[in-house]
Scaffold this motif. Structure first.
Motif, short mmCIF file in Angstrom:
data_model
loop_
_atom_site.label_atom_id
_atom_site.label_comp_id
_atom_site.label_asym_id
_atom_site.label_seq_id
_atom_site.Cartn_x
_atom_site.Cartn_y
_atom_site.Cartn_z
N GLN A 1 0.84 -1.21 0.00
CA GLN A 1 0.00 0.00 0.00
C GLN A 1 0.87 1.26 0.00
N GLU A 2 2.00 1.20 0.72
CA GLU A 2 2.90 2.37 0.77
C GLU A 2 3.47 2.71 -0.60
N ILE A 3 3.68 1.68 -1.46
CA ILE A 3 4.25 1.96 -2.78
C ILE A 3 3.15 2.15 -3.83
N GLY A 4 1.90 2.22 -3.37
CA GLY A 4 0.79 2.46 -4.29
C GLY A 4 0.44 1.25 -5.14
N GLY A 5 0.71 0.05 -4.61
CA GLY A 5 0.43 -1.16 -5.37
C GLY A 5 -0.81 -1.90 -4.86
N THR A 6 -0.96 -3.14 -5.34
CA THR A 6 -2.09 -3.98 -4.90
C THR A 6 -1.58 -5.37 -4.56
N LEU A 7 -2.30 -6.04 -3.68
CA LEU A 7 -1.97 -7.43 -3.36
C LEU A 7 -3.28 -8.19 -3.13
N ALA A 8 -3.42 -9.30 -3.82
CA ALA A 8 -4.61 -10.14 -3.65
C ALA A 8 -4.18 -11.57 -3.36
N PHE A 9 -5.08 -12.32 -2.74
CA PHE A 9 -4.83 -13.74 -2.47
C PHE A 9 -5.78 -14.59 -3.29
N CYS A 10 -5.35 -15.80 -3.61
CA CYS A 10 -6.27 -16.74 -4.27
C CYS A 10 -5.99 -18.16 -3.81
N HIS A 11 -6.96 -19.03 -4.13
CA HIS A 11 -6.87 -20.46 -3.82
C HIS A 11 -6.64 -20.73 -2.33
N LEU A 12 -7.43 -20.07 -1.47
CA LEU A 12 -7.30 -20.33 -0.04
C LEU A 12 -8.15 -21.55 0.34
N THR A 13 -7.62 -22.40 1.19
CA THR A 13 -8.44 -23.49 1.74
C THR A 13 -9.48 -22.84 2.67
N PRO A 14 -10.59 -23.54 2.97
CA PRO A 14 -11.59 -22.94 3.87
C PRO A 14 -11.01 -22.51 5.22
N ILE A 15 -10.10 -23.30 5.79
CA ILE A 15 -9.55 -22.93 7.10
C ILE A 15 -8.65 -21.70 7.00
N ILE A 16 -7.90 -21.59 5.92
CA ILE A 16 -7.03 -20.40 5.79
C ILE A 16 -7.90 -19.16 5.54
N ALA A 17 -8.96 -19.30 4.75
CA ALA A 17 -9.88 -18.18 4.53
C ALA A 17 -10.48 -17.73 5.87
#
Lengths: 113, 136
Positions: A73-89
């Motif tokens: 966020q400090e560098i003005g970027g983005t980060l997303a997650f994908c393919h989370l198991t139900p417990i990790i979500a």
């Protein structure tokens, strides 16, 4: 007990897709930060973390991920997650990580959005 | 010792918490917990154990774990003989305690009941997971 954590990166356009494999604890978190710092040095601003091969996390590992999100966020970027198991979500939700970052079912969805 | 108890003791060494989660998996599977609940037990246990690893400063550098299979419930006790800790402080925001507070929140969010007994002679965390939640 030799749960060796691995993180590898693939570039697709302006996105760096980081693939984790194994248990995300403090040591794994440090490896992710190391990889991330190398990418930031190359001026990469947009990230997707694909956790398909990660089954377990702990709160210290997640705290490190939150620090990575703050740096993005400090560098003005983005980060997303994908393919989370139900417990990790569920774990991410309890720890408030989903307030800072988007979660997608698939890598394709993450890149599209 | 009752016949429905499983005991485990693990040294405070890197990733030894995973040894405990493997035992938890087998015990919960034997009790016919569904896979999502088994994963919840495993993550909650990791938090209880790494708290002991990180903060107990116990001289014997060992964590003692008991699984009690009690009807529909699995009770997990995680105990160390370190110096204990201040539970109220751990849930507050100061930087040095923030990560421990996260772990406590996680345990509470993933289990049906979590009781923590901290004394100057050590800490005991007792966590309960029911096979069927009351809303099922």
């Amino acid at each position: 007990m030799a749960d060796v954590f691995k993180v590898t990166t693939r570039m697709e356009g302006k996105y760096a897709i980081l693939y984790t494999e194994g248990y995300i604890n403090n040591l794994a978190g440090d490896k992710i930060v190391e990889e991330f710092n190398q990418l930031v040095a190359k001026d990469v601003k947009h990230y997707v973390l694909n956790l398909q091969k990660t089954q377990l996390v702990n709160s210290i590992g997640i705290s490190i991920l939150i620090e990575v999100i703050e740096k993005v966020q400090e560098i003005g970027g983005t980060l997303a997650f994908c393919h989370l198991t139900p417990i990790i979500a569920k774990t991410f939700k309890i720890m408030g990580l989903t307030q800072y970052s988007k979660v997608y079912d698939t890598e394709e969805d993450a890149l599209k959005n | 010792m009752d016949s429905n108890e499983v005991f485990l003791q693990i040294p405070m060494l890197p990733n030894m918490e995973l040894a405990a989660t493997e035992t938890a998996h087998r015990v919960a599977e034997f009790m016919q917990f569904d896979p999502d609940k088994i994963d919840e037990i495993k993550i909650a246990m990791i938090e209880g154990i790494i708290n002991a690893f990180e903060h107990s400063q116990s001289k014997d550098k060992t964590v003692y774990i008991k699984f009690l299979m009690r009807g529909d419930e699995l009770e997990v006790t995680i105990q160390d003989f370190g110096h204990g800790f201040d539970l109220d402080s751990a849930k507050k925001e100061p930087e040095q305690l923030r990560k421990r507070g996260h772990g406590l929140n996680l345990m509470e969010g993933l289990m049906d009941r979590v009781d923590i007994y901290a004394t100057p002679n050590g800490t005991k965390v007792i966590m309960v997971k029911r096979r069927h939640s009351s809303d099922e």
